[in-house]
Design a protein around this motif. Structure first.
Motif, PDB file in Angstrom:
ATOM      1  N   ILE A  12      -1.931 -27.577  25.908  1.00  0.00           N
ATOM      2  CA  ILE A  12      -3.771 -26.863  25.630  1.00  0.00           C
ATOM      3  C   ILE A  12      -3.143 -25.323  26.927  1.00  0.00           C
ATOM      4  N   LEU A  13      -1.841 -25.072  27.968  1.00  0.00           N
ATOM      5  CA  LEU A  13      -1.807 -24.157  28.752  1.00  0.00           C
ATOM      6  C   LEU A  13      -1.132 -22.966  27.756  1.00  0.00           C
ATOM      7  N   LEU A  14      -0.449 -23.659  26.996  1.00  0.00           N
ATOM      8  CA  LEU A  14       0.753 -22.864  25.713  1.00  0.00           C
ATOM      9  C   LEU A  14      -0.276 -22.809  24.710  1.00  0.00           C
ATOM     10  N   MET A  15      -0.972 -23.480  24.474  1.00  0.00           N
ATOM     11  CA  MET A  15      -2.248 -22.753  23.317  1.00  0.00           C
ATOM     12  C   MET A  15      -2.810 -21.514  23.631  1.00  0.00           C
ATOM     13  N   TYR A  16      -3.360 -21.924  25.103  1.00  0.00           N
ATOM     14  CA  TYR A  16      -4.309 -20.448  25.625  1.00  0.00           C
ATOM     15  C   TYR A  16      -3.308 -19.568  25.871  1.00  0.00           C
ATOM     16  N   ASN A  17      -2.532 -19.435  26.416  1.00  0.00           N
ATOM     17  CA  ASN A  17      -1.415 -18.613  26.689  1.00  0.00           C
ATOM     18  C   ASN A  17      -1.135 -17.972  25.329  1.00  0.00           C
ATOM     19  N   TYR A  18      -0.650 -18.710  23.891  1.00  0.00           N
ATOM     20  CA  TYR A  18       0.127 -17.796  23.187  1.00  0.00           C
ATOM     21  C   TYR A  18      -2.250 -16.909  22.405  1.00  0.00           C
ATOM     22  N   TYR A  19      -2.965 -17.589  22.817  1.00  0.00           N
ATOM     23  CA  TYR A  19      -4.013 -16.699  21.840  1.00  0.00           C
ATOM     24  C   TYR A  19      -4.366 -15.471  22.868  1.00  0.00           C
ATOM     25  N   VAL A  20      -3.900 -15.648  24.578  1.00  0.00           N
ATOM     26  CA  VAL A  20      -4.360 -14.530  25.422  1.00  0.00           C
ATOM     27  C   VAL A  20      -3.266 -13.219  24.949  1.00  0.00           C
ATOM     28  N   HIS A  21      -2.338 -13.758  24.782  1.00  0.00           N
ATOM     29  CA  HIS A  21      -1.398 -12.458  24.330  1.00  0.00           C
ATOM     30  C   HIS A  21      -1.326 -12.495  23.297  1.00  0.00           C
ATOM     31  N   HIS A  22      -1.511 -12.803  21.934  1.00  0.00           N
ATOM     32  CA  HIS A  22      -1.287 -12.821  20.821  1.00  0.00           C
ATOM     33  C   HIS A  22      -2.967 -12.296  20.422  1.00  0.00           C
ATOM     34  N   GLY A  23      -3.779 -12.174  20.574  1.00  0.00           N
ATOM     35  CA  GLY A  23      -5.001 -11.938  20.190  1.00  0.00           C
ATOM     36  C   GLY A  23      -5.276 -10.209  20.003  1.00  0.00           C
ATOM     37  N   LYS A  24      -6.484  -9.490  19.755  1.00  0.00           N
ATOM     38  CA  LYS A  24      -6.531  -8.083  19.678  1.00  0.00           C
ATOM     39  C   LYS A  24      -6.127  -7.525  21.477  1.00  0.00           C
ATOM     40  N   ASN A  25      -6.744  -8.570  22.134  1.00  0.00           N
ATOM     41  CA  ASN A  25      -6.736  -7.332  23.388  1.00  0.00           C
ATOM     42  C   ASN A  25      -5.232  -7.694  24.648  1.00  0.00           C
ATOM     43  N   GLY A  26      -5.000  -8.836  24.526  1.00  0.00           N
ATOM     44  CA  GLY A  26      -3.259  -9.082  24.891  1.00  0.00           C
ATOM     45  C   GLY A  26      -2.515  -7.844  23.952  1.00  0.00           C
ATOM     46  N   ARG A  27      -2.832  -8.316  22.815  1.00  0.00           N
ATOM     47  CA  ARG A  27      -1.441  -7.434  21.950  1.00  0.00           C
ATOM     48  C   ARG A  27      -1.300  -5.830  22.608  1.00  0.00           C
ATOM     49  N   LEU A  28      -2.989  -5.608  22.531  1.00  0.00           N
ATOM     50  CA  LEU A  28      -3.128  -4.318  23.209  1.00  0.00           C
ATOM     51  C   LEU A  28      -2.205  -4.037  24.557  1.00  0.00           C
ATOM     52  N   ILE A  29      -2.240  -5.044  25.440  1.00  0.00           N
ATOM     53  CA  ILE A  29      -1.833  -4.942  26.725  1.00  0.00           C
ATOM     54  C   ILE A  29      -0.264  -4.829  26.642  1.00  0.00           C
ATOM     55  N   ASN A  30      -0.183  -5.627  25.999  1.00  0.00           N
ATOM     56  CA  ASN A  30       1.475  -6.253  26.088  1.00  0.00           C
ATOM     57  C   ASN A  30       2.119  -4.704  25.333  1.00  0.00           C
ATOM     58  N   PHE A  31       1.925  -4.185  24.582  1.00  0.00           N
ATOM     59  CA  PHE A  31       1.997  -2.606  24.710  1.00  0.00           C
ATOM     60  C   PHE A  31       2.839  -1.491  25.559  1.00  0.00           C
ATOM     61  N   ILE A  32       1.855  -2.016  26.531  1.00  0.00           N
ATOM     62  CA  ILE A  32       1.827  -0.824  27.906  1.00  0.00           C
ATOM     63  C   ILE A  32       3.629  -1.294  28.261  1.00  0.00           C
ATOM     64  N   PRO A  33       4.234  -0.782  28.620  1.00  0.00           N
ATOM     65  CA  PRO A  33       5.503  -1.756  29.184  1.00  0.00           C
ATOM     66  C   PRO A  33       5.191  -1.709  30.872  1.00  0.00           C
ATOM     67  N   GLY A  34       6.329  -2.362  31.193  1.00  0.00           N
ATOM     68  CA  GLY A  34       6.078  -3.076  32.969  1.00  0.00           C
ATOM     69  C   GLY A  34       7.022  -4.461  32.902  1.00  0.00           C
TER      70      GLY A  34
END
Length: 514
Positions: A12-34
């Motif tokens: 469940i954690l892995l699925m939620y992690n994928y949902y968060v990082h690959h959803g619209k907002n997650g993708r926008l955030i992950n464009f930002i360096p860090g």
């Protein structure tokens, strides 16, 4: 069975992690360096370190200038440190919401001006703004000057050269100054009532910091079960009990004086009213609390609202000013030429003003004001603020989704070499009018900026001037601990991680060389 449950939980954690990082907002955030993060955990292990180590991460993350992101489990944080981006956020009323980081303060301050959401904040700010009107500040300045003179007298009474750890020394006096101006009561005399309050205020700072450092580990009900949570409950009882008692006494006073002083708040004509003073009642000096009581009697605030705002004044008005004074004096001690120039300006002004500090005198100390501003550039008391954008916001290079936790790094902006040549150098003349004229307006924001800027910034500047002027007039200051060795710890305010001591050497003046 346990194995199945654990595997299901991990899945469940892995699925939620994928949902968060690959959803619209997650993708926008992950464009930002860090900095790279770990699966699910993100960067949580990087930030769950000591306060000193947390502060040092600033240098590590500077490689991502001017914007970077970090993840704490499934919650992203975007840190910005370019004036253009600060202006985009701070100047827009759609982005005035405070982040969950401020939730830590709710048990202490409720939803007063510092922590409230937009729907409550707008009308509350409108009510409170007149509290800091020029005419009312004039009444408060008398208290600030008295406290500066009291601080000077306490050093003189010690006799000879005095070495002081600046943090506790200034904290004592700024706490009393804000207590008198906010509540109209002095903490001097140190009765049991006042002693408990002072101890509680100091514990409040430590407990808030402890809670902040564990923001990601505790929800409120879990924290309440810990030893620190139980201590917080006791401290809150003292703090709120003190405030409520002062409010009740003040309201009774106004009842007994037929509210005559509330009706003319900001229009101090005490000489005309002495003849109508009720027998046996001495006229009290007005405080911010009186303005709040007046608003409550017009139906604009409840009793709880009044207490929240008094607590906000106390929280926001003493520690920030104390830290500002610490760094101002540490800098003056290390720069004798600048210190002498401040002293000459203060002494000259006093000679012209019959050796008496007044509001007019404090306003006419341009070099001291530049010194204070430069000290706040190098060491802003509030070095980091947080906002939640109310809609998707386009910064210089990246689109940040609505609802993202934003951190605005004031400390980094103030030391950005693109806007401040030789940023580590203490140079008050950076704030000469001709140098300010073409500087980016959001490259210097020690009191924040925009619609949600610090409501008490004029009050704070007057307090800093009153206390610096009084001490510099009477003492030379020399360094014991040097700022080049300064270790800072992350906190709600910029705070040294060790004693910061200076030496106060009395100046013996004659009438001829006053």
């Amino acid at each position: 069975m346990i194995t199945v449950i654990l595997l299901s939980f991990i899945l469940i954690l892995l699925m939620y992690n994928y949902y968060v990082h690959h959803g619209k907002n997650g993708r926008l955030i992950n464009f930002i360096p860090g900095p790279p993060g770990r699966l699910i955990l993100g960067n949580i292990l990087d930030i769950l370190v000591s306060r000193e180590e947390l502060w040092k991460l600033q240098n590590t993350f500077n490689q991502y200038y001017p914007i970077y992101k970090i993840w704490a489990f499934f919650i992203p944080t975007v840190v910005i440190q370019h004036p253009d981006d600060l202006e985009t956020i701070l100047s827009n009323t759609k982005h005035i919401e405070k982040s969950l980081l401020y939730d830590i303060l709710h048990p202490w301050l409720g939803t007063g001006l510092l922590t409230s959401a937009g729907a409550k904040w707008h009308p509350r700010r409108k009510i409170l703004t007149p509290t800091f009107h020029f005419n009312i500040l004039q009444q408060f300045v008398e208290i600030l000057i008295e406290e500066g003179e009291s601080m000077t007298k306490s050093l003189k009474n010690t006799g000879g050269t005095v070495v002081k750890d600046l943090v506790p020394f200034f904290s004592e006096h700024t706490l009393n100054a804000i207590c008198e101006t906010a509540m109209g009561t002095s903490l001097r005399g140190l009765g049991a009532f006042q002693k408990r309050y002072i101890e509680a205020v100091h514990r409040m700072g430590e407990l808030v910091t402890y809670r902040a450092m564990r923001q990601w580990l505790f929800v409120n009900w879990i924290f309440s079960l810990t030893p620190k949570g139980r201590e917080q409950k006791k401290v809150l009882k003292v703090l709120h009990g003190f405030t409520e008692r002062i409010i009740a006494e003040r309201k009774l006073y106004h009842d007994r004086t037929n509210n005559q002083y509330l009706k003319s708040f900001g229009n101090d004509t005490s000489a005309e009213r002495d003849d109508v003073e009720p027998i046996g009642l001495r006229r009290k000096r007005l405080a911010m609390l009186d303005f709040l009581i007046a608003a409550s009697r017009e139906g604009l605030m409840t009793d709880l609202d009044v207490r929240e705002e008094v607590d906000v004044f106390m929280f926001g008005g003493h520690d920030t000013t104390a830290m500002g004074l610490c760094f101002i004096f540490a800098l003056l001690a290390e720069h004798k030429d600048i210190q002498d120039r401040v002293r000459n300006e203060v002494d000259t002004a006093l000679q012209k003003n019959r050796k008496k500090f007044t509001m007019k005198l404090l306003q006419d100390l341009p070099y001291l004001e530049r010194c204070i501003k430069e000290a706040l550039r190098l060491y802003p008391s509030i070095f980091l603020i947080s906002r939640i954008p109310g809609e998707d916001v386009k910064l210089q290079s990246y689109l940040v989704p609505a609802g993202t936790l934003l951190l605005l790094n004031i400390y980094a902006v103030h030391r950005d070499p693109n806007f401040w040549p030789n940023p580590e150098v203490f140079d008050p003349d950076r704030f000469l009018p001709e140098k300010i004229r073409n500087r980016h307006p959001y490259s210097y924001v020690p009191f924040s900026a925009g619609p949600r800027n610090c409501i008490g910034q004029r009050f704070a500047m007057l307090e800093l001037k009153a206390m610096v002027a009084s001490l510099v007039h009477s003492f030379y200051v020399e360094p014991i601990d040097y700022l080049k060795n300064l270790r800072i710890q992350a906190d709600f305010v910029l705070r040294p991680a060790h004693p910061l001591r200076v030496k106060f050497i009395p100046i013996y003046k004659t009438n001829a060389n006053f």
